[in-house]
Design a protein around this motif. Structure first.
Motif, PDB file in Angstrom:
ATOM      1  N   GLY A   1     -64.031 102.053 -36.029  1.00  0.00           N
ATOM      2  CA  GLY A   1     -62.697 102.314 -35.503  1.00  0.00           C
ATOM      3  C   GLY A   1     -62.524 103.792 -35.231  1.00  0.00           C
ATOM      4  O   GLY A   1     -63.493 104.520 -35.082  1.00  0.00           O
ATOM      5  N   THR A   2     -61.290 104.231 -35.204  1.00  0.00           N
ATOM      6  CA  THR A   2     -60.998 105.632 -34.935  1.00  0.00           C
ATOM      7  C   THR A   2     -59.923 106.122 -35.887  1.00  0.00           C
ATOM      8  O   THR A   2     -59.046 105.374 -36.297  1.00  0.00           O
ATOM      9  CB  THR A   2     -60.534 105.821 -33.473  1.00  0.00           C
ATOM     10  OG1 THR A   2     -60.122 107.169 -33.283  1.00  0.00           O
ATOM     11  CG2 THR A   2     -59.356 104.894 -33.146  1.00  0.00           C
ATOM     12  N   PHE A   3     -60.020 107.420 -36.234  1.00  0.00           N
ATOM     13  CA  PHE A   3     -59.004 108.038 -37.077  1.00  0.00           C
ATOM     14  C   PHE A   3     -57.777 108.464 -36.282  1.00  0.00           C
ATOM     15  O   PHE A   3     -56.815 108.962 -36.860  1.00  0.00           O
ATOM     16  CB  PHE A   3     -59.581 109.268 -37.776  1.00  0.00           C
ATOM     17  CG  PHE A   3     -60.424 108.964 -38.977  1.00  0.00           C
ATOM     18  CD1 PHE A   3     -61.497 109.774 -39.303  1.00  0.00           C
ATOM     19  CD2 PHE A   3     -60.144 107.884 -39.806  1.00  0.00           C
ATOM     20  CE1 PHE A   3     -62.286 109.520 -40.413  1.00  0.00           C
ATOM     21  CE2 PHE A   3     -60.927 107.612 -40.919  1.00  0.00           C
ATOM     22  CZ  PHE A   3     -62.004 108.436 -41.223  1.00  0.00           C
ATOM     23  N   SER A   4     -57.818 108.285 -34.969  1.00  0.00           N
ATOM     24  CA  SER A   4     -56.769 108.848 -34.129  1.00  0.00           C
ATOM     25  C   SER A   4     -55.394 108.251 -34.428  1.00  0.00           C
ATOM     26  O   SER A   4     -54.376 108.863 -34.112  1.00  0.00           O
ATOM     27  CB  SER A   4     -57.109 108.643 -32.654  1.00  0.00           C
ATOM     28  OG  SER A   4     -57.169 107.262 -32.344  1.00  0.00           O
ATOM     29  N   ARG A   5     -55.354 107.083 -35.048  1.00  0.00           N
ATOM     30  CA  ARG A   5     -54.078 106.430 -35.338  1.00  0.00           C
ATOM     31  C   ARG A   5     -53.677 106.575 -36.801  1.00  0.00           C
ATOM     32  O   ARG A   5     -52.639 106.066 -37.212  1.00  0.00           O
ATOM     33  CB  ARG A   5     -54.162 104.947 -34.995  1.00  0.00           C
ATOM     34  CG  ARG A   5     -54.468 104.650 -33.551  1.00  0.00           C
ATOM     35  CD  ARG A   5     -54.763 103.182 -33.372  1.00  0.00           C
ATOM     36  NE  ARG A   5     -53.698 102.335 -33.890  1.00  0.00           N
ATOM     37  CZ  ARG A   5     -53.813 101.026 -34.089  1.00  0.00           C
ATOM     38  NH1 ARG A   5     -54.961 100.438 -33.830  1.00  0.00           N
ATOM     39  NH2 ARG A   5     -52.804 100.318 -34.545  1.00  0.00           N
ATOM     40  N   TYR A   6     -54.506 107.257 -37.588  1.00  0.00           N
ATOM     41  CA  TYR A   6     -54.290 107.277 -39.032  1.00  0.00           C
ATOM     42  C   TYR A   6     -54.164 108.687 -39.579  1.00  0.00           C
ATOM     43  O   TYR A   6     -54.822 109.614 -39.101  1.00  0.00           O
ATOM     44  CB  TYR A   6     -55.465 106.609 -39.746  1.00  0.00           C
ATOM     45  CG  TYR A   6     -55.665 105.156 -39.397  1.00  0.00           C
ATOM     46  CD1 TYR A   6     -56.572 104.792 -38.411  1.00  0.00           C
ATOM     47  CD2 TYR A   6     -54.968 104.163 -40.058  1.00  0.00           C
ATOM     48  CE1 TYR A   6     -56.778 103.458 -38.097  1.00  0.00           C
ATOM     49  CE2 TYR A   6     -55.172 102.831 -39.754  1.00  0.00           C
ATOM     50  CZ  TYR A   6     -56.077 102.489 -38.774  1.00  0.00           C
ATOM     51  OH  TYR A   6     -56.272 101.166 -38.469  1.00  0.00           O
ATOM     52  N   ALA A   7     -53.376 108.800 -40.617  1.00  0.00           N
ATOM     53  CA  ALA A   7     -53.484 109.968 -41.478  1.00  0.00           C
ATOM     54  C   ALA A   7     -54.743 109.799 -42.327  1.00  0.00           C
ATOM     55  O   ALA A   7     -55.165 108.676 -42.607  1.00  0.00           O
ATOM     56  CB  ALA A   7     -52.254 110.081 -42.376  1.00  0.00           C
ATOM     57  N   THR A   8     -55.337 110.916 -42.709  1.00  0.00           N
ATOM     58  CA  THR A   8     -56.565 110.869 -43.504  1.00  0.00           C
ATOM     59  C   THR A   8     -56.385 111.733 -44.734  1.00  0.00           C
ATOM     60  O   THR A   8     -55.873 112.847 -44.641  1.00  0.00           O
ATOM     61  CB  THR A   8     -57.767 111.366 -42.684  1.00  0.00           C
ATOM     62  OG1 THR A   8     -57.799 110.683 -41.427  1.00  0.00           O
ATOM     63  CG2 THR A   8     -59.071 111.085 -43.420  1.00  0.00           C
ATOM     64  N   GLY A   9     -56.816 111.207 -45.845  1.00  0.00           N
ATOM     65  CA  GLY A   9     -56.656 111.944 -47.094  1.00  0.00           C
ATOM     66  C   GLY A   9     -57.943 111.999 -47.889  1.00  0.00           C
ATOM     67  O   GLY A   9     -58.853 111.192 -47.682  1.00  0.00           O
TER      68      GLY A   9
ATOM     69  N   ALA B   1     -54.427 116.024 -47.485  1.00  0.00           N
ATOM     70  CA  ALA B   1     -54.197 115.031 -46.438  1.00  0.00           C
ATOM     71  C   ALA B   1     -53.906 115.733 -45.126  1.00  0.00           C
ATOM     72  O   ALA B   1     -53.422 116.874 -45.108  1.00  0.00           O
ATOM     73  CB  ALA B   1     -53.046 114.090 -46.806  1.00  0.00           C
ATOM     74  N   ILE B   2     -54.206 115.036 -44.034  1.00  0.00           N
ATOM     75  CA  ILE B   2     -53.954 115.570 -42.696  1.00  0.00           C
ATOM     76  C   ILE B   2     -53.349 114.475 -41.844  1.00  0.00           C
ATOM     77  O   ILE B   2     -53.721 113.306 -41.947  1.00  0.00           O
ATOM     78  CB  ILE B   2     -55.263 116.117 -42.078  1.00  0.00           C
ATOM     79  CG1 ILE B   2     -54.986 116.866 -40.784  1.00  0.00           C
ATOM     80  CG2 ILE B   2     -56.294 115.019 -41.884  1.00  0.00           C
ATOM     81  CD1 ILE B   2     -56.182 117.698 -40.315  1.00  0.00           C
ATOM     82  N   GLY B   3     -52.385 114.850 -41.009  1.00  0.00           N
ATOM     83  CA  GLY B   3     -51.747 113.882 -40.149  1.00  0.00           C
ATOM     84  C   GLY B   3     -52.656 113.407 -39.024  1.00  0.00           C
ATOM     85  O   GLY B   3     -53.704 114.002 -38.760  1.00  0.00           O
ATOM     86  N   TRP B   4     -52.262 112.340 -38.338  1.00  0.00           N
ATOM     87  CA  TRP B   4     -53.124 111.748 -37.329  1.00  0.00           C
ATOM     88  C   TRP B   4     -53.428 112.718 -36.197  1.00  0.00           C
ATOM     89  O   TRP B   4     -54.506 112.664 -35.603  1.00  0.00           O
ATOM     90  CB  TRP B   4     -52.488 110.471 -36.750  1.00  0.00           C
ATOM     91  CG  TRP B   4     -51.220 110.714 -36.002  1.00  0.00           C
ATOM     92  CD1 TRP B   4     -49.949 110.726 -36.505  1.00  0.00           C
ATOM     93  CD2 TRP B   4     -51.091 111.006 -34.603  1.00  0.00           C
ATOM     94  NE1 TRP B   4     -49.047 111.004 -35.520  1.00  0.00           N
ATOM     95  CE2 TRP B   4     -49.714 111.185 -34.338  1.00  0.00           C
ATOM     96  CE3 TRP B   4     -52.011 111.143 -33.565  1.00  0.00           C
ATOM     97  CZ2 TRP B   4     -49.241 111.466 -33.079  1.00  0.00           C
ATOM     98  CZ3 TRP B   4     -51.539 111.434 -32.286  1.00  0.00           C
ATOM     99  CH2 TRP B   4     -50.171 111.596 -32.062  1.00  0.00           C
ATOM    100  N   SER B   5     -52.501 113.625 -35.891  1.00  0.00           N
ATOM    101  CA  SER B   5     -52.736 114.575 -34.808  1.00  0.00           C
ATOM    102  C   SER B   5     -53.504 115.809 -35.273  1.00  0.00           C
ATOM    103  O   SER B   5     -53.998 116.580 -34.444  1.00  0.00           O
ATOM    104  CB  SER B   5     -51.414 115.025 -34.200  1.00  0.00           C
ATOM    105  OG  SER B   5     -50.697 115.829 -35.131  1.00  0.00           O
TER     106      SER B   5
ATOM    107  N   SER C   1     -49.512 107.063 -43.124  1.00  0.00           N
ATOM    108  CA  SER C   1     -48.794 108.324 -43.228  1.00  0.00           C
ATOM    109  C   SER C   1     -49.475 109.196 -44.260  1.00  0.00           C
ATOM    110  O   SER C   1     -50.296 108.725 -45.045  1.00  0.00           O
ATOM    111  CB  SER C   1     -47.331 108.091 -43.618  1.00  0.00           C
ATOM    112  OG  SER C   1     -47.222 107.845 -45.008  1.00  0.00           O
ATOM    113  N   MET C   2     -49.116 110.474 -44.258  1.00  0.00           N
ATOM    114  CA  MET C   2     -49.749 111.414 -45.178  1.00  0.00           C
ATOM    115  C   MET C   2     -49.367 111.162 -46.631  1.00  0.00           C
ATOM    116  O   MET C   2     -49.984 111.709 -47.540  1.00  0.00           O
ATOM    117  CB  MET C   2     -49.374 112.839 -44.778  1.00  0.00           C
ATOM    118  CG  MET C   2     -50.039 113.299 -43.497  1.00  0.00           C
ATOM    119  SD  MET C   2     -49.501 114.939 -42.989  1.00  0.00           S
ATOM    120  CE  MET C   2     -49.982 115.936 -44.388  1.00  0.00           C
ATOM    121  N   THR C   3     -48.338 110.393 -46.840  1.00  0.00           N
ATOM    122  CA  THR C   3     -47.945 110.068 -48.209  1.00  0.00           C
ATOM    123  C   THR C   3     -48.372 108.657 -48.604  1.00  0.00           C
ATOM    124  O   THR C   3     -47.954 108.165 -49.656  1.00  0.00           O
ATOM    125  CB  THR C   3     -46.426 110.219 -48.359  1.00  0.00           C
ATOM    126  OG1 THR C   3     -45.768 109.404 -47.383  1.00  0.00           O
ATOM    127  CG2 THR C   3     -46.009 111.669 -48.169  1.00  0.00           C
TER     128      THR C   3
END
Length: 119
Positions: free
Chosen positions: A27-35, A50-54, A101-103
């Protein structure tokens, strides 16, 4: 659906640096926050960063602020955790997770990568 895959862990002396990578498989991280989270022996898993999707927003645990930097490489569909000035108390298994989300909640988790910092 996306499967985070971590790499880059290892053994380093105190004061050294490591860069952890988290690649998106299936898949892709483009739609997700990543922590990033970590769990040391005998301790509960704790939030690291954590980092937001953008990629425009980041958040860090107080224990790593100023030492760790989290950033995205959208072209490589990956997230990187640059860890500098490492301390023995940073020793843990580090996990990458993806969520809405980041949380949180964090829906997808990697298998983890071991980071060991020797004194």
């Amino acid at each position: 659906q996306v499967q985070p895959v971590e790499s880059g862990g290892g053994l380093v002396q105190a004061g050294g640096s490591l860069r952890l990578s988290c690649a998106a498989s299936g898949g892709t991280f483009s739609r997700y926050a990543t922590g990033w989270f970590r769990q040391a022996p005998g301790k509960e898993r704790e939030f690291v960063a954590a980092i937001g999707w953008s990629g425009g927003r980041t958040d860090y645990a107080d224990s790593v602020k100023g030492r760790f930097t989290l950033f995205r490489d959208k072209g490589k569909n990956s997230v990187y955790l640059q860890m500098n000035t490492l301390k023995p108390e940073d020793t843990a298994v580090y996990y990458c997770a993806a969520g809405w989300s980041m949380t949180g909640p964090w829906a997808y988790w990697g298998q983890g990568t071991q980071v060991t910092v020797s004194s």
